[in-house]
Design a protein around this motif. Sequence first.
Motif, PDB file in Angstrom:
ATOM      1  N   LEU A   1      -6.156  -0.256  -7.939  1.00 29.80           N
ATOM      2  CA  LEU A   1      -5.900  -1.440  -7.106  1.00 29.80           C
ATOM      3  C   LEU A   1      -7.094  -2.372  -7.203  1.00 29.80           C
ATOM      4  O   LEU A   1      -8.216  -1.998  -6.875  1.00 29.80           O
ATOM      5  CB  LEU A   1      -5.680  -1.019  -5.645  1.00 29.80           C
TER       6      LEU A   1
ATOM      7  N   ASP B   1       0.833  -1.204   0.000  1.00 31.61           N
ATOM      8  CA  ASP B   1       0.000   0.000   0.000  1.00 31.61           C
ATOM      9  C   ASP B   1       0.863   1.247   0.000  1.00 31.61           C
ATOM     10  O   ASP B   1       0.572   2.222  -0.713  1.00 31.61           O
ATOM     11  CB  ASP B   1      -0.924  -0.007   1.217  1.00 31.61           C
TER      12      ASP B   1
ATOM     13  N   PHE C   1      -7.955  -3.825   2.286  1.00 34.08           N
ATOM     14  CA  PHE C   1      -8.829  -2.967   1.484  1.00 34.08           C
ATOM     15  C   PHE C   1      -9.367  -1.813   2.325  1.00 34.08           C
ATOM     16  O   PHE C   1      -9.501  -0.687   1.839  1.00 34.08           O
ATOM     17  CB  PHE C   1      -9.983  -3.787   0.909  1.00 34.08           C
TER      18      PHE C   1
ATOM     19  N   SER D   1      -6.307   0.738   2.853  1.00 29.61           N
ATOM     20  CA  SER D   1      -5.539   1.205   1.698  1.00 29.61           C
ATOM     21  C   SER D   1      -5.889   2.647   1.343  1.00 29.61           C
ATOM     22  O   SER D   1      -7.051   3.034   1.287  1.00 29.61           O
ATOM     23  CB  SER D   1      -5.803   0.307   0.490  1.00 29.61           C
TER      24      SER D   1
ATOM     25  N   LYS E   1      -9.915   2.016  -5.843  1.00 26.32           N
ATOM     26  CA  LYS E   1      -9.705   0.616  -5.483  1.00 26.32           C
ATOM     27  C   LYS E   1     -11.026  -0.133  -5.599  1.00 26.32           C
ATOM     28  O   LYS E   1     -12.100   0.429  -5.428  1.00 26.32           O
ATOM     29  CB  LYS E   1      -9.154   0.501  -4.060  1.00 26.32           C
TER      30      LYS E   1
ATOM     31  N   VAL F   1      -5.198   3.988  -1.534  1.00 24.75           N
ATOM     32  CA  VAL F   1      -5.362   4.111  -2.985  1.00 24.75           C
ATOM     33  C   VAL F   1      -6.758   4.645  -3.278  1.00 24.75           C
ATOM     34  O   VAL F   1      -7.754   4.113  -2.779  1.00 24.75           O
ATOM     35  CB  VAL F   1      -5.153   2.749  -3.672  1.00 24.75           C
TER      36      VAL F   1
ATOM     37  N   CYS G   1      -8.586  -5.908  -5.985  1.00 27.39           N
ATOM     38  CA  CYS G   1      -8.449  -6.962  -4.979  1.00 27.39           C
ATOM     39  C   CYS G   1      -9.445  -8.084  -5.248  1.00 27.39           C
ATOM     40  O   CYS G   1     -10.652  -7.843  -5.325  1.00 27.39           O
ATOM     41  CB  CYS G   1      -8.687  -6.396  -3.577  1.00 27.39           C
TER      42      CYS G   1
ATOM     43  N   THR H   1     -10.028   1.733 -11.792  1.00 26.21           N
ATOM     44  CA  THR H   1      -9.417   0.921 -10.743  1.00 26.21           C
ATOM     45  C   THR H   1      -7.902   0.894 -10.848  1.00 26.21           C
ATOM     46  O   THR H   1      -7.346   0.352 -11.813  1.00 26.21           O
ATOM     47  CB  THR H   1      -9.940  -0.538 -10.820  1.00 26.21           C
TER      48      THR H   1
ATOM     49  N   ARG I   1     -12.759  -4.085  -4.678  1.00 23.72           N
ATOM     50  CA  ARG I   1     -12.662  -5.429  -4.111  1.00 23.72           C
ATOM     51  C   ARG I   1     -13.799  -6.257  -4.662  1.00 23.72           C
ATOM     52  O   ARG I   1     -14.956  -5.851  -4.599  1.00 23.72           O
ATOM     53  CB  ARG I   1     -12.749  -5.394  -2.586  1.00 23.72           C
TER      54      ARG I   1
END
Length: 401
Positions: free
Chosen positions: A146, A41, A91, A94, A99, A96, A148, A144, A101
């Motif tokens: 990141l 991260d 998540f 983070s 992001k 970011v 996950c 996006t 998930r």
Amino acid sequence: MATNEEKTHTVEGLYRAQVATGELSIDPAQVKLARRLDQLDEQIFCADLAVKGSALGWLFGRKAEKREAIRGLYVWGEVGRGKTMLMDLFFEVSRVARKRRAHFHAFMADAQDRIHRARQAILAGTLKGDDPIRPVAVEIAAETRLLCFDEFAVYDIADAMVLGRLFENLFDLGTVVVATSNVAPERLYWDGLNRALFLPFIGLLGRHVDVVELSAATDYRMEKTDGDAVWSMPLGPETDASMEERWFRITGHRPSQREAIPFRGRSIDVPQACGGFARFDFAELCDRPLSAADYVQIARRFHTVMIERIPALDGDRRNAAKRLINLVDAFYDARVKVIASAAVAPDGLWTGSTGAETFEFTRTVSRLTEMRSTEYAAEPHLTGEGGAVGDEDEDGGYMGA
């Protein structure tokens, strides 16, 4: 030097806070992974701070600085070792900005829908070129940074065929992938149809993520068995009568009706539906050619699903076993509550001794075990990636079962 408050807003900090309250027992392997996630991260956050100009400029202009290519993580290990728990913490903390998930099946269902729309646009002349995958990757990457994934697993031939090209573009556009799985990368799509065509994706994955095995000591989900009331056995007239009575009780004796869920130009048949409740025979769910994406649609539509007459499955019923694995994954990720009648307990459902199902079914047993717990029953239904639906009890309430 980081303050105590700053340390709390890290994966390791949140993990140790749960240890301090007794929610978790400390495990050295989990601590090591928590630190690795915190380092990742920090790396993404610092790299993105260095990028100048528009957040999307790197996508559309050659002169704009391109985001630094950062290696993600592929975390694998046996079921119940804390992979999903640590992913959740990662998540949550983070920094970011963009992001996402997602359960892997849900992500691929979305990607396949986008690819279908792109193909239609190419045919209509509203999208230039002849490759529908590149514009979809650009679209996803713009949304996006990141990505996950929980429970990275490939079963669907359609997914297997597009994964390489889709992720080659995503990695090229700077998307960082963090995934959990029960299998090492080289075991993905094991025994799958035309697996040789899938193997280049495994090599691609190895070039863009670091592979980490999580060898925690305990399967935490298997410690939560206390929900025998929602798993009735053995099969027979007495159990059938009990399930009938339970259906009327949870639906408040309201009439149920057949329902069709429109999906990709066709319909997913639901034999009995009443508000947020659905009722299926096992054969209707797992002996029909339904995909993981179909199960995701059912999971989004209903918060409680009754499944009747689940048999023990041997090597002659591999297709049904694979569908049951996908079904449980989709329901678990959406926190669908399951009421079932079965020939045996979850750990006896698969009687085969060879093939990928033998390995994958370990996760299914672990998840079914947790899904019978009071802790799971208290969790809200999720209709999408993180979207909770409240007031489930207005339809009768799962715990009334």
